[in-house]
Design an enzyme around this catalytic site. Structure first.
Site, mmCIF file in Angstrom:
data_model
loop_
_atom_site.group_PDB
_atom_site.id
_atom_site.type_symbol
_atom_site.label_atom_id
_atom_site.label_comp_id
_atom_site.label_asym_id
_atom_site.label_seq_id
_atom_site.Cartn_x
_atom_site.Cartn_y
_atom_site.Cartn_z
ATOM 1 N N THR A 49 0.779 -1.237 -0.157
ATOM 2 C CA THR A 49 0.030 0.010 0.039
ATOM 3 C C THR A 49 0.849 1.153 0.012
ATOM 4 O O THR A 49 0.510 2.465 -0.459
ATOM 5 C CB THR A 49 -0.792 -0.001 1.163
ATOM 6 O OG1 THR A 49 -1.713 -1.182 1.309
ATOM 7 C CG2 THR A 49 -1.892 1.200 1.225
ATOM 8 N N TYR A 137 6.005 -12.408 4.142
ATOM 9 C CA TYR A 137 4.675 -11.725 3.714
ATOM 10 C C TYR A 137 4.125 -12.645 2.394
ATOM 11 O O TYR A 137 4.898 -12.681 1.422
ATOM 12 C CB TYR A 137 5.139 -10.267 3.206
ATOM 13 C CG TYR A 137 4.090 -9.374 2.602
ATOM 14 C CD1 TYR A 137 2.922 -9.874 2.580
ATOM 15 C CD2 TYR A 137 4.248 -8.329 1.987
ATOM 16 C CE1 TYR A 137 1.756 -8.840 2.225
ATOM 17 C CE2 TYR A 137 3.455 -7.319 1.704
ATOM 18 C CZ TYR A 137 2.130 -7.685 1.594
ATOM 19 O OH TYR A 137 1.130 -7.045 1.015
ATOM 20 N N LYS A 165 2.701 -12.339 7.620
ATOM 21 C CA LYS A 165 1.532 -11.686 6.967
ATOM 22 C C LYS A 165 0.838 -12.403 5.871
ATOM 23 O O LYS A 165 1.638 -12.599 4.814
ATOM 24 C CB LYS A 165 1.757 -10.187 6.658
ATOM 25 C CG LYS A 165 0.545 -9.268 5.982
ATOM 26 C CD LYS A 165 0.899 -8.053 5.549
ATOM 27 C CE LYS A 165 -0.431 -7.469 4.850
ATOM 28 N NZ LYS A 165 0.002 -5.956 4.067
ATOM 29 N N ILE A 207 -2.563 -6.714 9.463
ATOM 30 C CA ILE A 207 -1.670 -5.664 8.647
ATOM 31 C C ILE A 207 -2.712 -5.338 7.601
ATOM 32 O O ILE A 207 -2.743 -5.876 6.369
ATOM 33 C CB ILE A 207 -0.446 -6.061 8.164
ATOM 34 C CG1 ILE A 207 0.297 -6.528 9.191
ATOM 35 C CG2 ILE A 207 0.319 -4.957 7.554
ATOM 36 C CD1 ILE A 207 1.783 -7.061 9.161
#
Length: 295
Positions: A49, A137, A165, A207
């Site tokens: 993001t 991730y 994540k 997250i």
């Protein structure tokens, strides 16, 4: 990372504000105040993001430094994704010197592992030299591969790899990750629409991109679950978070978050860097109306 600073709850993967094609550090500081005031539990600069792939090395470092300088005690987990051990190690060194508490790394993108052991070799080689804790991730939509669950189970035993994540959107993957990793291994849900289900299944936290825009909603969802008010938490998920998340799936996380923050007056410009495109017209109006319905 000191033991008392291990992150839990909802961490915000911060957008990177731009002004006149440059990173706007003044607005980034205001954004950090905004999410901290909304009750967010940690900060994640230079993630998906945050448009990390569109930042130069110096911009990447300075965004982390600004985040650390304004965290006011919140843990900072900096994005450090790259396509080679060398690149990732350099980003970890940068994050560490900037004061980050940990880093978030993906599988290499463009060229994936031809065998699952390639995944474990990559993660373990980086972890062997890392000076701060590593969070994996899992984001197969961007890397072209999912972190193999057997690999996850193996590397979770490495003392420097402390969490995951998961942004796969596959909730069965997430629950299997919970089942197959140690109790102290931290599992964060990255799919905003699945946060309620993840937290009630034993996740460490989330997250979540939309915590940039509606941090109060994420805090309220957590507090409702902790208080045993499951109906309230489910209502927050379905009425405040999930509708905006559908916009993210259609238009992209950074563009939607920036449109929502612009509508609130938190940022002055919703500009993104190519190949992302800022939203306008009906999409921007729709996101603004959805933000208005949230607390």
């Amino acid at each position: 990372m000191t033991p008392d600073l291990k992150p839990e709850g909802v961490l915000c993967p911060l957008i990177t504000p731009f002004s006149d094609k440059s990173v706007d550090h003044t607005t980034l500081t205001s954004l950090i105040d905004h999410v901290r005031g909304g009750g967010i539990d940690g900060l994640v600069p230079c993630g998906t993001t945050g448009e990390f792939a569109s930042l130069s090395h110096s911009e990447h470092e300075n965004v982390i430094r600004t985040t650390v300088d304004n965290a006011n005690g919140l843990p900072v987990i900096a994005g450090a994704a790259g396509t080679s051990e060398f690149e990732v190690n350099k980003k970890i060194e940068t994050a560490s010197s900037a004061g980050a508490d940990g880093v978030l790394i993906t599988l290499p993108y463009f060229h994936g592992a031809n065998e699952s052991e390639g995944q474990s070799d990559f993660f373990e080689a980086i972890a062997d030299t890392a000076s701060i804790p590593i969070y994996l991730y899992n984001i197969p939509a961007c890397t072209g591969q999912q972190i193999d669950l057997d690999v996850l189970e193996q590397v979770a035993a490495h003392e420097q790899i402390v969490g995951l994540k998961d942004s796969s959107g596959d909730f069965n993957y997430f629950t299997e990750a919970l089942r197959r990793t140690p109790e102290d291994f931290q599992l964060f849900e990255g799919y905003d629409s699945q946060l309620f289900a993840a937290l009630t299944s034993g996740a460490t936290g989330g997250i979540n991109a939309l915590s940039n825009v509606i941090p109060d909603s994420f805090s309220a969802l957590q507090e409702s679950i902790e208080a045993g008010n499951i109906a309230s938490a489910r209502r927050i998920q379905s009425t405040q978070i999930s509708p905006l998340f559908q916009e993210c799936l259609e238009h992209g996380f950074a563009p939607v978050c920036k449109a929502g923050l612009d509508a609130q007056g938190v940022i002055d410009s919703s500009s993104t860097r190519p190949p992302l495109v800022s939203l306008s017209g009906d999409a921007q109006e729709r996101i603004g109306s959805l933000v208005d319905r949230s607390p």
